[in-house]
Design an enzyme around this catalytic site. Structure first.
Site, short mmCIF file in Angstrom:
data_model
loop_
_atom_site.label_atom_id
_atom_site.label_comp_id
_atom_site.label_asym_id
_atom_site.label_seq_id
_atom_site.Cartn_x
_atom_site.Cartn_y
_atom_site.Cartn_z
N GLY A 28 0.70 -1.04 0.20
CA GLY A 28 0.04 -0.01 -0.03
C GLY A 28 0.75 1.30 0.05
O GLY A 28 1.88 1.30 -0.88
N CYS A 60 6.31 -5.35 0.81
CA CYS A 60 6.31 -3.70 0.43
C CYS A 60 6.00 -2.81 1.44
O CYS A 60 7.25 -2.67 2.26
CB CYS A 60 5.46 -3.65 -0.77
SG CYS A 60 6.00 -2.56 -1.91
N HIS A 152 5.43 -8.36 -4.14
CA HIS A 152 4.32 -8.81 -3.56
C HIS A 152 3.96 -10.11 -4.08
O HIS A 152 3.49 -10.52 -5.31
CB HIS A 152 3.21 -7.72 -4.75
CG HIS A 152 3.01 -6.47 -3.99
ND1 HIS A 152 2.06 -6.15 -3.20
CD2 HIS A 152 3.75 -5.26 -4.40
CE1 HIS A 152 1.94 -4.78 -2.74
NE2 HIS A 152 3.32 -4.15 -3.60
N GLU A 154 1.54 -12.23 -3.38
CA GLU A 154 0.19 -12.27 -3.66
C GLU A 154 -0.33 -12.20 -5.16
O GLU A 154 -1.25 -12.57 -5.70
CB GLU A 154 -0.76 -11.64 -2.42
CG GLU A 154 -0.96 -10.07 -3.00
CD GLU A 154 0.13 -9.27 -2.82
OE1 GLU A 154 1.22 -9.79 -2.20
OE2 GLU A 154 -0.04 -8.19 -2.75
N1 GLN Z 1 6.18 2.76 -2.35
C1 GLN Z 1 5.30 2.36 -1.08
C2 GLN Z 1 5.53 2.91 0.06
O1 GLN Z 1 6.34 3.79 0.14
C3 GLN Z 1 5.12 0.92 -1.24
C4 GLN Z 1 4.66 0.58 -2.36
C5 GLN Z 1 3.89 -0.99 -2.13
O2 GLN Z 1 3.37 -1.15 -1.13
N2 GLN Z 1 3.44 -1.70 -3.64
O3 GLN Z 1 4.77 2.68 1.08
#
Ligand code: GLN
Length: 174
Positions: A28, A60, A152, A154
């Site tokens: 996210g 992530c 990711h 998933e």
């Molecule tokens: N760039 C996002 C962040 O800084 C992470 C991206 C992701 O979860 N796909 O939180």
């Protein structure tokens, strides 16, 4: 996680953390996730639960939240400070926003399809065990009952890392 054999529930309130055997902190936007968790009164409870040994998988943005050292975060982006790693937010983002690449998993000959979306770069793996690499660079780590992935899993349809986490949870729960 359900496909890997786990029963799941969403954690929206701190009460939802009760009696969990494992926790997934998904991707996210780590800054927004931090703000929302603080607003919902979840932030301290989630951090404490992970600190107390609740098996956790962060992907992530989830990896960023778990990291002890965050670069290119917002000035007041605290981070849980749990995993002994240094991450650079959007570290791959400046080169390419999103990409897919075959990864090497520790102890597994078969490549894993990694999906990266504005992913963090792991700049230092500290005392953690590296469980996934992209062209030699660490993209997945484990420290005790905490796993974190810059990509990711998933989105790839390959369940191996989910299954590994479910096994970890089962090992701690039994
Ligand atoms: N760039 C996002 C962040 O800084 C992470 C991206 C992701 O979860 N796909 O939180």
């Amino acid at each position: 996680m359900a496909a890997a054999g786990a029963r799941t529930r969403l954690v929206r309130l701190k009460e939802d953390l009760a009696e969990l055997d494992g926790l997934v902190i998904p991707g996210g936007e780590s800054t927004t996730m931090t703000m929302l968790m603080q607003r919902m009164g979840l932030y301290d409870s989630v951090r404490q639960a992970v600190r107390d040994g609740l098996p956790t998988l962060g992907t992530c943005a989830g990896m960023i939240l778990l990291a002890e050292r965050i670069s290119d975060g917002l000035p007041d982006q605290p981070g849980f400070g749990i995993l002994d790693i240094a991450v650079r937010r959007n570290g791959y983002g400046r080169q390419v926003d999103s990409f897919e690449a075959d990864l090497e998993l520790a102890g597994d000959e078969r490549p894993f399809p990694g999906v990266f979306i504005r992913a963090p770069i792991v700049e230092d793996t500290g005392s953690t065990e590296v469980i996934a690499r992209h062209e030699g660079d660490p993209v997945g780590v484990r420290q005790g009952s905490v796993m974190a992935l810059a990509f990711h899993p998933e989105l790839s349809g390959d369940l191996r890392l989910h299954e590994e986490f479910v096994h970890l949870v089962e090992g701690r729960a039994s």
